[in-house]
Motif scaffolding. Sequence first.
Motif, PDB file in Angstrom:
ATOM      1  N   THR A   1       0.834  -1.197   0.000  1.00 15.86           N
ATOM      2  CA  THR A   1       0.000   0.000   0.000  1.00 15.86           C
ATOM      3  C   THR A   1       0.875   1.256   0.000  1.00 15.86           C
ATOM      4  OG1 THR A   1      -0.125  -0.008   2.427  1.00 15.86           O
ATOM      5  CG2 THR A   1      -1.887  -1.154   1.219  1.00 15.86           C
ATOM      6  N   PHE A   2       0.257   2.337  -0.404  1.00 15.13           N
ATOM      7  CA  PHE A   2       0.987   3.595  -0.513  1.00 15.13           C
ATOM      8  C   PHE A   2       1.353   4.117   0.876  1.00 15.13           C
ATOM      9  CE2 PHE A   2       1.266   8.241  -0.909  1.00 15.13           C
ATOM     10  CZ  PHE A   2       2.159   8.346  -1.968  1.00 15.13           C
ATOM     11  N   ALA A   3       2.583   4.598   1.007  1.00 13.66           N
ATOM     12  CA  ALA A   3       3.048   5.132   2.288  1.00 13.66           C
ATOM     13  C   ALA A   3       2.792   6.638   2.320  1.00 13.66           C
ATOM     14  CB  ALA A   3       4.532   4.843   2.469  1.00 13.66           C
ATOM     15  N   TRP A   4       1.711   7.027   2.993  1.00 13.09           N
ATOM     16  CA  TRP A   4       1.354   8.443   3.066  1.00 13.09           C
ATOM     17  C   TRP A   4       2.360   9.217   3.907  1.00 13.09           C
ATOM     18  CZ3 TRP A   4      -2.396   9.803  -0.172  1.00 13.09           C
ATOM     19  CH2 TRP A   4      -3.337   8.850  -0.557  1.00 13.09           C
ATOM     20  N   ASP A   5       2.739  10.379   3.423  1.00 10.57           N
ATOM     21  CA  ASP A   5       3.664  11.255   4.143  1.00 10.57           C
ATOM     22  C   ASP A   5       2.867  12.413   4.731  1.00 10.57           C
ATOM     23  OD1 ASP A   5       5.622  12.911   5.098  1.00 10.57           O
ATOM     24  OD2 ASP A   5       6.700  13.117   3.198  1.00 10.57           O
ATOM     25  N   ASP A   6       2.757  12.460   6.037  1.00  6.91           N
ATOM     26  CA  ASP A   6       1.964  13.500   6.696  1.00  6.91           C
ATOM     27  C   ASP A   6       2.532  14.905   6.478  1.00  6.91           C
ATOM     28  OD1 ASP A   6       0.194  11.624   7.641  1.00  6.91           O
ATOM     29  OD2 ASP A   6       1.211  11.380   9.575  1.00  6.91           O
ATOM     30  N   ASP A   7       3.805  14.989   6.093  1.00  4.47           N
ATOM     31  CA  ASP A   7       4.433  16.290   5.888  1.00  4.47           C
ATOM     32  C   ASP A   7       4.360  16.763   4.435  1.00  4.47           C
ATOM     33  OD1 ASP A   7       5.180  16.482   8.581  1.00  4.47           O
ATOM     34  OD2 ASP A   7       7.013  15.332   8.235  1.00  4.47           O
ATOM     35  N   SER A   8       3.844  15.925   3.557  1.00  9.50           N
ATOM     36  CA  SER A   8       3.802  16.291   2.147  1.00  9.50           C
ATOM     37  C   SER A   8       2.751  17.372   1.893  1.00  9.50           C
ATOM     38  CB  SER A   8       3.469  15.064   1.288  1.00  9.50           C
ATOM     39  OG  SER A   8       3.318  15.436  -0.077  1.00  9.50           O
ATOM     40  N   THR A   9       3.097  18.344   1.067  1.00  7.96           N
ATOM     41  CA  THR A   9       2.126  19.363   0.662  1.00  7.96           C
ATOM     42  C   THR A   9       1.643  19.113  -0.763  1.00  7.96           C
ATOM     43  OG1 THR A   9       3.941  20.818  -0.039  1.00  7.96           O
ATOM     44  CG2 THR A   9       3.053  21.129   2.199  1.00  7.96           C
ATOM     45  N   TYR A  10       2.067  17.989  -1.358  1.00  8.54           N
ATOM     46  CA  TYR A  10       1.624  17.621  -2.697  1.00  8.54           C
ATOM     47  C   TYR A  10       0.632  16.468  -2.688  1.00  8.54           C
ATOM     48  CZ  TYR A  10       4.686  20.596  -5.502  1.00  8.54           C
ATOM     49  OH  TYR A  10       5.276  21.673  -6.109  1.00  8.54           O
ATOM     50  N   ILE A  11       0.867  15.466  -1.862  1.00 11.97           N
ATOM     51  CA  ILE A  11      -0.003  14.289  -1.842  1.00 11.97           C
ATOM     52  C   ILE A  11      -0.381  13.972  -0.399  1.00 11.97           C
ATOM     53  CG2 ILE A  11      -0.257  11.856  -2.445  1.00 11.97           C
ATOM     54  CD1 ILE A  11       1.860  12.219  -4.573  1.00 11.97           C
TER      55      ILE A  11
ATOM     56  N   PRO B   1      -6.570  31.487   0.718  1.00 14.06           N
ATOM     57  CA  PRO B   1      -6.567  30.369   1.666  1.00 14.06           C
ATOM     58  C   PRO B   1      -5.561  29.277   1.303  1.00 14.06           C
ATOM     59  CG  PRO B   1      -8.813  31.063   1.275  1.00 14.06           C
ATOM     60  CD  PRO B   1      -7.950  31.843   0.314  1.00 14.06           C
ATOM     61  N   ALA B   2      -5.441  28.953   0.014  1.00 15.78           N
ATOM     62  CA  ALA B   2      -4.475  27.931  -0.400  1.00 15.78           C
ATOM     63  C   ALA B   2      -3.051  28.412  -0.167  1.00 15.78           C
ATOM     64  CB  ALA B   2      -4.685  27.569  -1.875  1.00 15.78           C
ATOM     65  N   GLY B   3      -2.785  29.671  -0.493  1.00 14.11           N
ATOM     66  CA  GLY B   3      -1.452  30.224  -0.274  1.00 14.11           C
ATOM     67  C   GLY B   3      -1.096  30.286   1.196  1.00 14.11           C
ATOM     68  N   GLN B   4      -2.034  30.685   2.029  1.00 18.08           N
ATOM     69  CA  GLN B   4      -1.794  30.755   3.466  1.00 18.08           C
ATOM     70  C   GLN B   4      -1.498  29.369   4.039  1.00 18.08           C
ATOM     71  OE1 GLN B   4      -5.383  32.636   4.784  1.00 18.08           O
ATOM     72  NE2 GLN B   4      -4.698  34.697   4.257  1.00 18.08           N
ATOM     73  N   TYR B   5      -2.206  28.360   3.531  1.00 12.32           N
ATOM     74  CA  TYR B   5      -1.959  26.985   3.984  1.00 12.32           C
ATOM     75  C   TYR B   5      -0.530  26.554   3.673  1.00 12.32           C
ATOM     76  CZ  TYR B   5      -1.843  21.888   3.555  1.00 12.32           C
ATOM     77  OH  TYR B   5      -1.477  20.564   3.635  1.00 12.32           O
ATOM     78  N   LEU B   6      -0.072  26.846   2.458  1.00 12.74           N
ATOM     79  CA  LEU B   6       1.285  26.443   2.074  1.00 12.74           C
ATOM     80  C   LEU B   6       2.332  27.197   2.878  1.00 12.74           C
ATOM     81  CD1 LEU B   6       0.969  26.069  -1.813  1.00 12.74           C
ATOM     82  CD2 LEU B   6       1.035  24.263  -0.087  1.00 12.74           C
ATOM     83  N   VAL B   7       2.114  28.487   3.071  1.00 11.51           N
ATOM     84  CA  VAL B   7       3.058  29.281   3.870  1.00 11.51           C
ATOM     85  C   VAL B   7       3.147  28.727   5.286  1.00 11.51           C
ATOM     86  CG1 VAL B   7       3.469  31.538   4.923  1.00 11.51           C
ATOM     87  CG2 VAL B   7       2.809  31.386   2.516  1.00 11.51           C
ATOM     88  N   GLU B   8       2.000  28.398   5.871  1.00  7.44           N
ATOM     89  CA  GLU B   8       1.984  27.834   7.225  1.00  7.44           C
ATOM     90  C   GLU B   8       2.691  26.495   7.299  1.00  7.44           C
ATOM     91  OE1 GLU B   8      -2.130  27.707   8.094  1.00  7.44           O
ATOM     92  OE2 GLU B   8      -2.330  29.888   8.356  1.00  7.44           O
ATOM     93  N   ASN B   9       2.800  25.809   6.159  1.00  5.50           N
ATOM     94  CA  ASN B   9       3.486  24.521   6.109  1.00  5.50           C
ATOM     95  C   ASN B   9       4.892  24.633   5.540  1.00  5.50           C
ATOM     96  OD1 ASN B   9       1.603  21.960   6.792  1.00  5.50           O
ATOM     97  ND2 ASN B   9       0.338  23.612   5.966  1.00  5.50           N
ATOM     98  N   GLY B  10       5.441  25.836   5.574  1.00  2.17           N
ATOM     99  CA  GLY B  10       6.841  26.027   5.238  1.00  2.17           C
ATOM    100  C   GLY B  10       7.183  26.111   3.772  1.00  2.17           C
ATOM    101  N   VAL B  11       6.184  26.339   2.917  1.00  3.46           N
ATOM    102  CA  VAL B  11       6.442  26.435   1.482  1.00  3.46           C
ATOM    103  C   VAL B  11       6.636  27.897   1.106  1.00  3.46           C
ATOM    104  CG1 VAL B  11       5.569  25.943  -0.831  1.00  3.46           C
ATOM    105  CG2 VAL B  11       5.057  24.377   1.052  1.00  3.46           C
ATOM    106  N   GLU B  12       7.745  28.208   0.433  1.00  2.00           N
ATOM    107  CA  GLU B  12       8.003  29.568  -0.009  1.00  2.00           C
ATOM    108  C   GLU B  12       7.133  29.913  -1.213  1.00  2.00           C
ATOM    109  OE1 GLU B  12      12.103  30.260  -0.742  1.00  2.00           O
ATOM    110  OE2 GLU B  12      12.784  29.421   1.174  1.00  2.00           O
ATOM    111  N   ARG B  13       6.861  31.191  -1.371  1.00  2.00           N
ATOM    112  CA  ARG B  13       5.975  31.641  -2.451  1.00  2.00           C
ATOM    113  C   ARG B  13       6.447  31.147  -3.815  1.00  2.00           C
ATOM    114  NH1 ARG B  13       3.434  31.936  -6.002  1.00  2.00           N
ATOM    115  NH2 ARG B  13       2.161  33.591  -6.919  1.00  2.00           N
ATOM    116  N   ARG B  14       7.726  31.183  -4.066  1.00  2.00           N
ATOM    117  CA  ARG B  14       8.236  30.779  -5.379  1.00  2.00           C
ATOM    118  C   ARG B  14       8.050  29.295  -5.650  1.00  2.00           C
ATOM    119  NH1 ARG B  14      13.348  28.502  -4.728  1.00  2.00           N
ATOM    120  NH2 ARG B  14      14.295  28.785  -2.662  1.00  2.00           N
ATOM    121  N   ALA B  15       7.744  28.520  -4.594  1.00  2.00           N
ATOM    122  CA  ALA B  15       7.561  27.076  -4.748  1.00  2.00           C
ATOM    123  C   ALA B  15       6.090  26.665  -4.700  1.00  2.00           C
ATOM    124  CB  ALA B  15       8.337  26.333  -3.665  1.00  2.00           C
ATOM    125  N   PHE B  16       5.178  27.646  -4.743  1.00  6.31           N
ATOM    126  CA  PHE B  16       3.751  27.323  -4.685  1.00  6.31           C
ATOM    127  C   PHE B  16       3.324  26.393  -5.817  1.00  6.31           C
ATOM    128  CE2 PHE B  16       1.582  30.958  -2.119  1.00  6.31           C
ATOM    129  CZ  PHE B  16       2.328  30.589  -1.018  1.00  6.31           C
TER     130      PHE B  16
END
Length: 373
Positions: free
Chosen positions: A107-117, A165-180
């Motif tokens: 089965t697929f190993a879910w990554d709780d820290d992933s912001t893609y899947i 809201p989507a941008g704020q979620y990514l920022v809160e999870n450590g994603v820089e704007r250029r990597a959105f």
Amino acid sequence: TVVSVLSGNRNFEGRINPDVKMNYLASPPLVIAYALAGTMDFDFETEPLGQDKDGNDVFLRDIWPDPQLVQDTIDATIDREMFLKDYSDVFAGDELWQSLDTPDGATFAWDDDSTYIRKAPFFEGMGLEPEPVEDVKGARVLLKLGDSVTTDHISPAGSFRSDTPAGQYLVENGVERRAFNSYGSRRGNHEVMIRGTFANIRIKNELLDGVEGGFTRDFTKEDAPQATVYEAAQNYAEAGVPLVVLGGKEYGSGSSRDWAAKGTSLLGVKAVITESFERIHRSNLIGMGVMPLQFPEGENANSLGLDGTETFDIEGITALNNGETPKTVKVTATKENGDVVEFDAVVRIDTPGEADYYRNGGILQYVLRDLVK
């Protein structure tokens, strides 16, 4: 006004960039020509694109290639061996692909820290047998929309800003704007996608006056202030309040975008009531457990006097529990002053298979239960 000119087929408003509202489609040579001109307010017949080394005006007609030149270029640069070579190891992947870690297990190993899947909640609390279908009681209107709302309005696929809201979620999870990246690239993360649902910069929610974008009124708060669609939906969910969406003609037109239905469902919308549906989106709503209803023939939200501030009860869909698909359901909209508007909405569950999907809470649950059995 800032616009874009492109040769691809993605010209929805805000699709190329959230700050670019108009996108024009053109052939590749015309895209280059407009880039040289620098403006859409340009007459190629009378205005030069520039000057040659001797200072003479150069017009588009002077540099436009003739068909034979194009064909000669193709013949000189493209052959069969080129495709045989490039596709000979197409499934091997490049160095980056080959260097990816491959987890073990069935089965697929879910990554709780992933912001893609991320593991979507479609199967949470699901039992082997479906729960009985229930009528909708005390629903609020999340959005009141007009005609020709497309799946791109419902579920944008382009880039988004950091203050969304989507941008704020990514920022809160450590994603820089250029990597959105874009909504489309993060479609495997429901947390991003539901925050982008009904978030197109040009969508017009008639619950608000003169406001464009993913905003609504939050009736869980005193005086129902303006809020983002996502924020309001979360507050409704916490209060246990189901939601409905009111629409006009051709609701869900455009490309068949699955997240337009998935996001609608995950926001807590139980029914969408419109004048008419685009065929595939109607089916997709059923596939996600959302009831597609149509106003009586010749009627719409405005003709019935609905402004979106009402509380909605929908009765009669429970007939599905007895193996019957009702042709209509009774809709009661209660206004803030106590006045009541009643009408029979047409149930757009059109086939026995669709009835099975809806009875199971959606096609995903139906398929999983069928596999287990």
